[in-house]
Scaffold this motif. Structure first.
Motif, mmCIF file in Angstrom:
data_model
loop_
_atom_site.group_PDB
_atom_site.id
_atom_site.type_symbol
_atom_site.label_atom_id
_atom_site.label_comp_id
_atom_site.label_asym_id
_atom_site.label_seq_id
_atom_site.Cartn_x
_atom_site.Cartn_y
_atom_site.Cartn_z
ATOM 1 N N THR A 74 0.868 -1.176 0.000
ATOM 2 C CA THR A 74 0.000 0.000 0.000
ATOM 3 C C THR A 74 0.904 1.224 0.000
ATOM 4 O OG1 THR A 74 -1.808 -1.095 1.183
ATOM 5 C CG2 THR A 74 -1.727 1.310 1.288
ATOM 6 N N VAL A 75 0.697 2.116 -0.949
ATOM 7 C CA VAL A 75 1.495 3.339 -1.044
ATOM 8 C C VAL A 75 0.586 4.539 -0.821
ATOM 9 C CG1 VAL A 75 2.917 4.802 -2.531
ATOM 10 C CG2 VAL A 75 3.192 2.313 -2.599
ATOM 11 N N ILE A 76 1.007 5.412 0.088
ATOM 12 C CA ILE A 76 0.295 6.659 0.376
ATOM 13 C C ILE A 76 1.159 7.811 -0.123
ATOM 14 C CG2 ILE A 76 -0.704 8.117 2.178
ATOM 15 C CD1 ILE A 76 -0.732 5.567 3.970
ATOM 16 N N THR A 77 0.566 8.753 -0.842
ATOM 17 C CA THR A 77 1.362 9.869 -1.352
ATOM 18 C C THR A 77 0.508 11.112 -1.578
ATOM 19 O OG1 THR A 77 3.010 10.516 -3.014
ATOM 20 C CG2 THR A 77 1.086 9.293 -3.798
ATOM 21 N N ASN A 78 1.188 12.252 -1.646
ATOM 22 C CA ASN A 78 0.550 13.520 -2.010
ATOM 23 C C ASN A 78 1.131 14.055 -3.315
ATOM 24 O OD1 ASN A 78 3.122 14.183 -0.908
ATOM 25 N ND2 ASN A 78 2.432 16.271 -0.513
ATOM 26 N N SER A 79 1.872 13.201 -4.033
ATOM 27 C CA SER A 79 2.583 13.622 -5.241
ATOM 28 C C SER A 79 1.852 13.172 -6.499
ATOM 29 C CB SER A 79 4.002 13.042 -5.235
ATOM 30 O OG SER A 79 4.604 13.160 -6.505
ATOM 31 N N ILE A 80 1.471 14.116 -7.341
ATOM 32 C CA ILE A 80 0.782 13.779 -8.587
ATOM 33 C C ILE A 80 1.685 12.987 -9.536
ATOM 34 C CG2 ILE A 80 -0.328 14.758 -10.645
ATOM 35 C CD1 ILE A 80 -1.399 16.994 -8.809
ATOM 36 N N PRO A 81 2.981 13.326 -9.693
ATOM 37 C CA PRO A 81 3.844 12.484 -10.528
ATOM 38 C C PRO A 81 3.927 11.036 -10.032
ATOM 39 C CG PRO A 81 4.875 14.614 -10.209
ATOM 40 C CD PRO A 81 3.680 14.579 -9.302
ATOM 41 N N ILE A 82 3.930 10.838 -8.717
ATOM 42 C CA ILE A 82 3.965 9.476 -8.174
ATOM 43 C C ILE A 82 2.632 8.771 -8.423
ATOM 44 C CG2 ILE A 82 4.087 8.128 -6.033
ATOM 45 C CD1 ILE A 82 6.195 10.117 -5.051
ATOM 46 N N ILE A 83 1.540 9.500 -8.283
ATOM 47 C CA ILE A 83 0.218 8.930 -8.591
ATOM 48 C C ILE A 83 0.187 8.443 -10.038
ATOM 49 C CG2 ILE A 83 -2.242 9.459 -8.846
ATOM 50 C CD1 ILE A 83 -1.766 11.587 -6.576
ATOM 51 N N ASN A 84 0.681 9.279 -10.951
ATOM 52 C CA ASN A 84 0.701 8.907 -12.369
ATOM 53 C C ASN A 84 1.591 7.696 -12.627
ATOM 54 O OD1 ASN A 84 -1.046 10.956 -13.152
ATOM 55 N ND2 ASN A 84 0.610 12.426 -13.482
ATOM 56 N N GLU A 85 2.636 7.552 -11.830
ATOM 57 C CA GLU A 85 3.549 6.420 -11.986
ATOM 58 C C GLU A 85 2.934 5.114 -11.499
ATOM 59 O OE1 GLU A 85 6.887 4.300 -12.996
ATOM 60 O OE2 GLU A 85 6.575 6.440 -13.404
ATOM 61 N N LEU A 86 2.106 5.181 -10.454
ATOM 62 C CA LEU A 86 1.687 3.958 -9.763
ATOM 63 C C LEU A 86 0.226 3.552 -9.955
ATOM 64 C CD1 LEU A 86 3.470 4.408 -6.295
ATOM 65 C CD2 LEU A 86 4.225 3.026 -8.236
ATOM 66 N N TYR A 87 -0.625 4.443 -10.447
ATOM 67 C CA TYR A 87 -2.057 4.147 -10.345
ATOM 68 C C TYR A 87 -2.511 2.953 -11.185
ATOM 69 C CZ TYR A 87 -3.406 6.335 -14.827
ATOM 70 O OH TYR A 87 -3.569 6.641 -16.156
ATOM 71 N N LYS A 88 -1.728 2.550 -12.180
ATOM 72 C CA LYS A 88 -2.101 1.395 -12.995
ATOM 73 C C LYS A 88 -1.422 0.100 -12.547
ATOM 74 C CE LYS A 88 -3.166 3.908 -17.268
ATOM 75 N NZ LYS A 88 -2.818 4.072 -18.710
ATOM 76 N N THR A 89 -0.619 0.166 -11.483
ATOM 77 C CA THR A 89 0.142 -1.007 -11.043
ATOM 78 C C THR A 89 -0.776 -2.037 -10.398
ATOM 79 O OG1 THR A 89 2.087 0.376 -10.654
ATOM 80 C CG2 THR A 89 2.074 -1.799 -9.632
ATOM 81 N N ARG A 90 -0.808 -3.219 -10.956
ATOM 82 C CA ARG A 90 -1.653 -4.285 -10.421
ATOM 83 C C ARG A 90 -1.080 -4.802 -9.096
ATOM 84 N NH1 ARG A 90 -3.384 -8.143 -15.554
ATOM 85 N NH2 ARG A 90 -4.506 -6.524 -16.738
ATOM 86 N N GLY A 91 -1.965 -5.067 -8.162
ATOM 87 C CA GLY A 91 -1.547 -5.616 -6.881
ATOM 88 C C GLY A 91 -1.021 -4.584 -5.909
ATOM 89 N N LEU A 92 -1.012 -3.324 -6.323
ATOM 90 C CA LEU A 92 -0.539 -2.247 -5.446
ATOM 91 C C LEU A 92 -1.724 -1.356 -5.086
ATOM 92 C CD1 LEU A 92 2.740 -0.255 -5.703
ATOM 93 C CD2 LEU A 92 0.592 0.990 -5.428
#
Length: 255
Positions: A117-135
């Protein structure tokens, strides 16, 4: 030294130390107090500095570098810091990633992992991770800071108060033995301090260039850092002092 050259020297000193004192400038430039005051007022009108009693401080907006430009600076060091941090991340962990380009380097590695589980306030990180399966990705909402692509504010802080974090990764604009980790933006600094309170393990990753720099918003003291990751270009005497206050990991950029 003419006026243009003298003011260029003052700007250089401001960028290096973030502040200057009138008395010291008089000695360095061999000019009167009135001349220094005129120069500082001129720089204030140019939005380069802000005059204070006895001197001036660097305009924060000028001093803060552009996010896209930072993406291409010290890329290898950030990658190695990110790899070292990920060694502390385990299957099933809840991980907090602060905003910033080194945190994005961490996200690019976590992108290949699952059952996190990843928690963030960063839009670039959101864009990097939002399609990752199992995360499982948790986004902290709030006001958008456009030049950093980050979210901050009371809504984000309130959301964090209800979350438990196994390990958090944090960076900052500057780090100092006495003053600790500090940052430019008050809203993001408030959010970072809340994330630190929620994190069981607090990891800070900074390049050697950020040492001995202090900015307006305090985040945490060195002794409150559980693990500090930096590169081997950090001054040896500083490394010895840091080792007495926290667990230190150094990455070797020459490998």
């Amino acid at each position: 030294m003419n006026t243009t050259a003298r003011r260029a020297v003052i700007v250089k000193l401001l960028k290096k130390y973030n502040s200057v004192k009138t008395v010291e400038l008089c000695k360095t430039l061999n000019v009167t107090r009135e001349t220094v005051r005129r120069d500082l007022y001129y720089l204030e009108k140019q939005n380069i500095a802000r005059t204070i009693r006895g001197g001036a401080i660097l305009n924060v907006a000028l001093n803060e570098t552009n996010y896209e430009r930072r993406l291409h600076h010290n890329v290898k060091i950030k990658q190695l810091i990110a790899e070292q941090f990920c060694k502390y991340v385990h299957k099933g962990d809840t991980v907090y990633l602060d905003y910033g380009t080194t945190s994005l380097a961490v996200a690019k590695i976590l992108h290949t992992q699952s059952e996190l589980t990843v928690i963030t306030n960063s839009i670039p990180i959101i864009n990097e991770l939002y399609k990752t399966r199992g995360l499982n990705l948790i986004v902290l909402g709030g006001a958008v800071r456009q030049n950093e692509g980050s979210l901050y504010g009371l809504d984000a802080i309130q959301a964090l108060r209800h979350l438990n974090i196994n390990i958090g990764f944090f960076s900052g604009s500057g780090i100092d033995l006495a003053k600790g980790l500090s940052n430019h933006h008050i809203g993001e600094s408030q959010l970072t301090r809340q994330a630190l309170q929620q994190s069981q393990i607090k990891v800070v990753g900074v390049e050697h260039e950020k040492f001995n720099k202090v900015f307006t918003n305090h985040i945490m003291l060195i002794q409150d850092i559980d693990i500090l990751i930096t590169d081997q270009l950090t001054d040896a005497a500083l490394i010895n002092a840091l080792n007495q206050q926290t667990h230190l990991d150094q990455v070797n950029i020459m490998d």
